[in-house]
Design a protein around this motif. Sequence first.
Motif, mmCIF file in Angstrom:
data_model
loop_
_atom_site.group_PDB
_atom_site.id
_atom_site.type_symbol
_atom_site.label_atom_id
_atom_site.label_comp_id
_atom_site.label_asym_id
_atom_site.label_seq_id
_atom_site.Cartn_x
_atom_site.Cartn_y
_atom_site.Cartn_z
ATOM 1 N N LEU A 145 43.321 48.165 22.687
ATOM 2 C CA LEU A 145 44.699 47.756 22.429
ATOM 3 C C LEU A 145 45.658 48.383 23.435
ATOM 4 C CD1 LEU A 145 44.867 47.927 18.529
ATOM 5 C CD2 LEU A 145 44.713 45.880 19.963
ATOM 6 N N LEU A 146 45.445 49.660 23.754
ATOM 7 C CA LEU A 146 46.300 50.345 24.730
ATOM 8 C C LEU A 146 46.197 49.717 26.117
ATOM 9 C CD1 LEU A 146 45.776 54.073 23.714
ATOM 10 C CD2 LEU A 146 47.898 52.748 23.537
ATOM 11 N N VAL A 162 48.612 40.892 22.355
ATOM 12 C CA VAL A 162 48.736 42.340 22.153
ATOM 13 C C VAL A 162 50.194 42.755 22.297
ATOM 14 C CG1 VAL A 162 48.044 44.619 22.991
ATOM 15 C CG2 VAL A 162 46.364 42.774 22.904
ATOM 16 N N ARG A 163 50.894 42.242 23.319
ATOM 17 C CA ARG A 163 52.321 42.552 23.491
ATOM 18 C C ARG A 163 53.124 42.074 22.287
ATOM 19 N NH1 ARG A 163 51.538 40.772 28.748
ATOM 20 N NH2 ARG A 163 52.660 38.838 28.313
ATOM 21 N N SER A 164 52.800 40.901 21.784
ATOM 22 C CA SER A 164 53.514 40.323 20.648
ATOM 23 C C SER A 164 53.369 41.182 19.390
ATOM 24 C CB SER A 164 52.988 38.911 20.377
ATOM 25 O OG SER A 164 53.594 38.366 19.242
ATOM 26 N N MET A 165 52.283 41.935 19.296
ATOM 27 C CA MET A 165 52.046 42.777 18.123
ATOM 28 C C MET A 165 53.054 43.915 18.014
ATOM 29 S SD MET A 165 47.884 42.780 18.449
ATOM 30 C CE MET A 165 47.599 44.192 17.420
ATOM 31 N N SER A 166 53.736 44.243 19.093
ATOM 32 C CA SER A 166 54.701 45.343 19.059
ATOM 33 C C SER A 166 56.143 44.868 18.957
ATOM 34 C CB SER A 166 54.534 46.221 20.302
ATOM 35 O OG SER A 166 54.903 45.490 21.454
ATOM 36 N N ILE A 167 56.340 43.569 18.762
ATOM 37 C CA ILE A 167 57.674 42.996 18.671
ATOM 38 C C ILE A 167 57.951 42.602 17.220
ATOM 39 C CG2 ILE A 167 59.158 41.080 19.407
ATOM 40 C CD1 ILE A 167 57.381 40.941 21.961
ATOM 41 N N PRO A 168 59.060 43.070 16.645
ATOM 42 C CA PRO A 168 59.404 42.650 15.277
ATOM 43 C C PRO A 168 59.619 41.138 15.213
ATOM 44 C CG PRO A 168 60.722 44.533 15.948
ATOM 45 C CD PRO A 168 60.008 44.058 17.163
ATOM 46 N N ASP A 179 62.760 50.485 10.178
ATOM 47 C CA ASP A 179 61.301 50.348 10.005
ATOM 48 C C ASP A 179 60.954 48.866 9.940
ATOM 49 O OD1 ASP A 179 60.947 53.063 9.944
ATOM 50 O OD2 ASP A 179 61.025 53.200 7.769
ATOM 51 N N TRP A 181 58.414 45.487 11.250
ATOM 52 C CA TRP A 181 57.029 45.163 11.595
ATOM 53 C C TRP A 181 57.003 44.021 12.559
ATOM 54 C CZ3 TRP A 181 53.145 46.191 7.254
ATOM 55 C CH2 TRP A 181 53.579 47.247 6.462
#
Length: 181
Positions: A145-146, A162-168, A179, A181
């Motif tokens: 993932l990193l 993977v990039r999309s997983m860190s965007i709310p 907080d 997700w």
Amino acid sequence: GIGTGEVGDAQFGKMPLSDGWELKDVVGYFADCALAFEPYTAQLYSPVIGFDVLARIVEVTSGQKYRDFLAKEIFEPLGMTDTTFVPTKEQWERMICMHNYIDGKAVTSDKGSKFVFENFPLTYNCGGAGIASTVEDYSKFANMLLCGGNYNGVQIIPEPLVRSMSIPHLPETIMPGTDVW
């Protein structure tokens, strides 16, 4: 609102989990249950059932059992040889007990060979729990993932995903605060 809050807890507590139950049975059970709220009007964490619905979608779209899909598409390419839903005898011997804090006392569960997580039968390879692994295997997954979904030159997950997983993805009206997700 599936499997969340008081409504979800009550329905989950009544679910007749037994040996032989699979994702299709669990998702079928919850398909007939009430939602805690209408979709896209609120947000609550769904610790098991929400992930089970996603895992069932993987089964339907891939034509494979969830455990087989994970093995073929993630565990094998990453070399995660010690990650499984059904541990071998040798893996059970190395497994640590689950720990909890009940009534002011630290308690451990017996480690046996019937359940990896709580009382979920080994046949129920759920999306929210039940995989046994090692720190070494999990570090391979985390490093993938990193590295944008790439591991040793093999693209396991497309980098844009993977990039999309860190965007709310939820609007402020549904999930206010910091907080997200």
